[in-house]
Design a protein around this motif. Structure first.
Motif, PDB file in Angstrom:
ATOM      1  N   GLY A  39       0.803  -1.211   0.000  1.00 15.31           N
ATOM      2  CA  GLY A  39       0.000   0.000   0.000  1.00 15.31           C
ATOM      3  C   GLY A  39       0.844   1.272   0.000  1.00 15.31           C
ATOM      4  O   GLY A  39       0.416   2.308  -0.464  1.00 15.31           O
ATOM      5  N   GLY A  40       2.063   1.187   0.551  1.00 17.64           N
ATOM      6  CA  GLY A  40       2.897   2.366   0.616  1.00 17.64           C
ATOM      7  C   GLY A  40       3.968   2.403  -0.442  1.00 17.64           C
ATOM      8  O   GLY A  40       4.951   3.139  -0.291  1.00 17.64           O
ATOM      9  N   SER A  41       3.863   1.603  -1.486  1.00 18.76           N
ATOM     10  CA  SER A  41       4.862   1.581  -2.540  1.00 18.76           C
ATOM     11  C   SER A  41       4.831   2.877  -3.321  1.00 18.76           C
ATOM     12  O   SER A  41       3.888   3.666  -3.237  1.00 18.76           O
ATOM     13  CB  SER A  41       4.613   0.398  -3.475  1.00 18.76           C
ATOM     14  OG  SER A  41       3.386   0.558  -4.158  1.00 18.76           O
ATOM     15  N   ALA A  42       5.902   3.079  -4.116  1.00 20.72           N
ATOM     16  CA  ALA A  42       5.978   4.306  -4.913  1.00 20.72           C
ATOM     17  C   ALA A  42       4.811   4.398  -5.888  1.00 20.72           C
ATOM     18  O   ALA A  42       4.230   5.465  -6.084  1.00 20.72           O
ATOM     19  CB  ALA A  42       7.312   4.334  -5.657  1.00 20.72           C
ATOM     20  N   ALA A  43       4.461   3.268  -6.516  1.00 19.33           N
ATOM     21  CA  ALA A  43       3.342   3.265  -7.457  1.00 19.33           C
ATOM     22  C   ALA A  43       2.032   3.589  -6.746  1.00 19.33           C
ATOM     23  O   ALA A  43       1.182   4.310  -7.265  1.00 19.33           O
ATOM     24  CB  ALA A  43       3.252   1.913  -8.166  1.00 19.33           C
ATOM     25  N   GLY A  44       1.869   3.044  -5.541  1.00 23.30           N
ATOM     26  CA  GLY A  44       0.656   3.319  -4.783  1.00 23.30           C
ATOM     27  C   GLY A  44       0.552   4.780  -4.389  1.00 23.30           C
ATOM     28  O   GLY A  44      -0.522   5.378  -4.448  1.00 23.30           O
ATOM     29  N   VAL A  45       1.664   5.364  -3.982  1.00 22.15           N
ATOM     30  CA  VAL A  45       1.676   6.782  -3.622  1.00 22.15           C
ATOM     31  C   VAL A  45       1.358   7.643  -4.844  1.00 22.15           C
ATOM     32  O   VAL A  45       0.595   8.612  -4.763  1.00 22.15           O
ATOM     33  CB  VAL A  45       3.044   7.180  -3.035  1.00 22.15           C
ATOM     34  CG1 VAL A  45       3.140   8.690  -2.850  1.00 22.15           C
ATOM     35  CG2 VAL A  45       3.269   6.474  -1.700  1.00 22.15           C
ATOM     36  N   LEU A  46       1.937   7.284  -5.992  1.00 25.38           N
ATOM     37  CA  LEU A  46       1.682   8.046  -7.219  1.00 25.38           C
ATOM     38  C   LEU A  46       0.213   7.978  -7.615  1.00 25.38           C
ATOM     39  O   LEU A  46      -0.379   8.982  -8.027  1.00 25.38           O
ATOM     40  CB  LEU A  46       2.557   7.507  -8.360  1.00 25.38           C
ATOM     41  CG  LEU A  46       2.450   8.244  -9.702  1.00 25.38           C
ATOM     42  CD1 LEU A  46       2.805   9.709  -9.535  1.00 25.38           C
ATOM     43  CD2 LEU A  46       3.352   7.584 -10.743  1.00 25.38           C
ATOM     44  N   ARG A  47      -0.392   6.802  -7.488  1.00 24.99           N
ATOM     45  CA  ARG A  47      -1.825   6.671  -7.805  1.00 24.99           C
ATOM     46  C   ARG A  47      -2.665   7.534  -6.867  1.00 24.99           C
ATOM     47  O   ARG A  47      -3.627   8.183  -7.296  1.00 24.99           O
ATOM     48  CB  ARG A  47      -2.245   5.204  -7.715  1.00 24.99           C
ATOM     49  CG  ARG A  47      -1.824   4.358  -8.900  1.00 24.99           C
ATOM     50  CD  ARG A  47      -2.514   3.007  -8.872  1.00 24.99           C
ATOM     51  NE  ARG A  47      -2.036   2.185  -7.767  1.00 24.99           N
ATOM     52  CZ  ARG A  47      -1.033   1.315  -7.872  1.00 24.99           C
ATOM     53  NH1 ARG A  47      -0.405   1.181  -9.026  1.00 24.99           N
ATOM     54  NH2 ARG A  47      -0.654   0.590  -6.845  1.00 24.99           N
ATOM     55  N   THR A  48      -2.303   7.529  -5.595  1.00 24.82           N
ATOM     56  CA  THR A  48      -3.047   8.324  -4.620  1.00 24.82           C
ATOM     57  C   THR A  48      -2.937   9.814  -4.919  1.00 24.82           C
ATOM     58  O   THR A  48      -3.937  10.545  -4.923  1.00 24.82           O
ATOM     59  CB  THR A  48      -2.522   8.054  -3.198  1.00 24.82           C
ATOM     60  OG1 THR A  48      -2.657   6.653  -2.905  1.00 24.82           O
ATOM     61  CG2 THR A  48      -3.294   8.857  -2.170  1.00 24.82           C
ATOM     62  N   VAL A  49      -1.724  10.283  -5.180  1.00 25.16           N
ATOM     63  CA  VAL A  49      -1.503  11.710  -5.472  1.00 25.16           C
ATOM     64  C   VAL A  49      -2.249  12.123  -6.737  1.00 25.16           C
ATOM     65  O   VAL A  49      -2.886  13.189  -6.786  1.00 25.16           O
ATOM     66  CB  VAL A  49       0.001  12.008  -5.600  1.00 25.16           C
ATOM     67  CG1 VAL A  49       0.228  13.432  -6.103  1.00 25.16           C
ATOM     68  CG2 VAL A  49       0.699  11.800  -4.261  1.00 25.16           C
ATOM     69  N   ALA A  50      -2.179  11.283  -7.774  1.00 21.47           N
ATOM     70  CA  ALA A  50      -2.864  11.605  -9.031  1.00 21.47           C
ATOM     71  C   ALA A  50      -4.373  11.708  -8.819  1.00 21.47           C
ATOM     72  O   ALA A  50      -5.027  12.631  -9.341  1.00 21.47           O
ATOM     73  CB  ALA A  50      -2.548  10.553 -10.094  1.00 21.47           C
ATOM     74  N   LEU A  51      -4.936  10.798  -8.042  1.00 23.69           N
ATOM     75  CA  LEU A  51      -6.373  10.836  -7.777  1.00 23.69           C
ATOM     76  C   LEU A  51      -6.760  12.078  -6.965  1.00 23.69           C
ATOM     77  O   LEU A  51      -7.787  12.709  -7.229  1.00 23.69           O
ATOM     78  CB  LEU A  51      -6.802   9.574  -7.026  1.00 23.69           C
ATOM     79  CG  LEU A  51      -7.241   8.382  -7.870  1.00 23.69           C
ATOM     80  CD1 LEU A  51      -7.540   7.186  -6.972  1.00 23.69           C
ATOM     81  CD2 LEU A  51      -8.454   8.721  -8.717  1.00 23.69           C
ATOM     82  N   ILE A  52      -5.951  12.418  -5.983  1.00 26.14           N
ATOM     83  CA  ILE A  52      -6.254  13.597  -5.172  1.00 26.14           C
ATOM     84  C   ILE A  52      -6.223  14.862  -6.024  1.00 26.14           C
ATOM     85  O   ILE A  52      -7.134  15.712  -5.955  1.00 26.14           O
ATOM     86  CB  ILE A  52      -5.255  13.709  -4.001  1.00 26.14           C
ATOM     87  CG1 ILE A  52      -5.498  12.583  -2.991  1.00 26.14           C
ATOM     88  CG2 ILE A  52      -5.379  15.070  -3.314  1.00 26.14           C
ATOM     89  CD1 ILE A  52      -4.482  12.526  -1.875  1.00 26.14           C
ATOM     90  N   LEU A  53      -5.187  15.008  -6.859  1.00 27.10           N
ATOM     91  CA  LEU A  53      -5.078  16.191  -7.708  1.00 27.10           C
ATOM     92  C   LEU A  53      -6.194  16.238  -8.751  1.00 27.10           C
ATOM     93  O   LEU A  53      -6.722  17.311  -9.059  1.00 27.10           O
ATOM     94  CB  LEU A  53      -3.707  16.218  -8.388  1.00 27.10           C
ATOM     95  CG  LEU A  53      -2.518  16.443  -7.459  1.00 27.10           C
ATOM     96  CD1 LEU A  53      -1.207  16.363  -8.230  1.00 27.10           C
ATOM     97  CD2 LEU A  53      -2.632  17.787  -6.746  1.00 27.10           C
TER      98      LEU A  53
END
Length: 235
Positions: free
Chosen positions: A41-55
């Motif tokens: 859940g805290g992988s780089a890909a997971g963080v990128l998906r989260t940031v993209a969705l938030i933005l």
């Protein structure tokens, strides 16, 4: 010590005289090590998906709010003023909204971040999020299509009209905008943007649930060689 005839055998005697249980307990107590599924859940890909969705959610919500405000407040207010006030006010509003925050961060940002969210969720494990992000992308594309196919040509007419002098000229410039059509299509894009915002919000909820599920450790006893060990607690 041997048990007397007719005397009930204790639990320690039953375990001692039951080799499989004895061996299993020994293995469980002394040779067991736990294997934990990595937290992805805290992988780089997971963080990128989260940031993209938030933005994507933030920028889509931004443009939705702007369009709702125009249909709910600005255009109804302008419809009550005289022609000169209408032309002057609309030109001023049109010039003010043509800025980097709205065009760059709002419109373009919504398209780019929503599209990025769709691309990042193409993998099989992210399909529930992909459906909602894809729907939001369709809504954003509809907003952009309406903006550049309907509103921008109408805005350009009043933007480039010669400076009116008489009341008749002012009325003619105002008529070029076609307020009824402008407001109707603005309401359509406001609804589309709001639906897109809602879809992205729900996509974030699903994404968070997937991340939490992936982050839960799964443990199982194994031997030193990595093979699953028999657990006496489960027979």
């Amino acid at each position: 010590m041997n048990s007397l005839p007719g005397h009930r055998t204790g639990w320690a005697d039953r375990i001692r005289h039951h080799p499989p249980i004895t061996e299993g307990l020994a293995a469980f107590c002394f040779s067991e090590r736990m294997v934990t599924t990595p937290n992805t859940g805290g992988s780089a890909a997971g963080v990128l998906r989260t940031v993209a969705l938030i933005l994507a959610t933030m920028t889509t919500g931004l443009i939705a709010g702007v369009f709702v405000n125009w249909s709910n407040t600005v255009m109804p207010g302008l419809s009550t003023v005289d022609d000169r006030t209408f032309v002057v006010a609309f030109r001023a509003l049109d010039a003010a909204i043509t800025n980097p925050l709205f065009l760059g961060v709002g419109l373009l940002g919504s398209l780019l971040f929503t599209g990025l969210s769709v691309v990042l969720h193409l993998r099989a494990g992210q399909r529930p999020v992909l459906m909602w992000a894809g729907t939001a992308l369709v809504c954003v594309l509809a907003v952009l299509t309406i903006t550049f196919a309907v509103h921008e040509p109408l805005n350009e007419k009043i933007r480039t009209a010669t400076e009116p002098g008489s009341n008749a000229e002012l009325a003619a410039v105002r008529a070029q905008l076609d307020e009824t059509m402008w407001t109707a299509w603005n309401t359509v894009r406001a609804v589309a943007a709001t639906i897109g915002f809602g879809c992205l919000t729900w996509a974030l909820v699903i994404h968070r649930g997937i991340g939490q599920a992936a982050g839960r450790p799964t443990e199982r006893p194994v031997t030193g060689s990595g093979d699953p060990r028999w657990d006496p607690r489960h027979g």
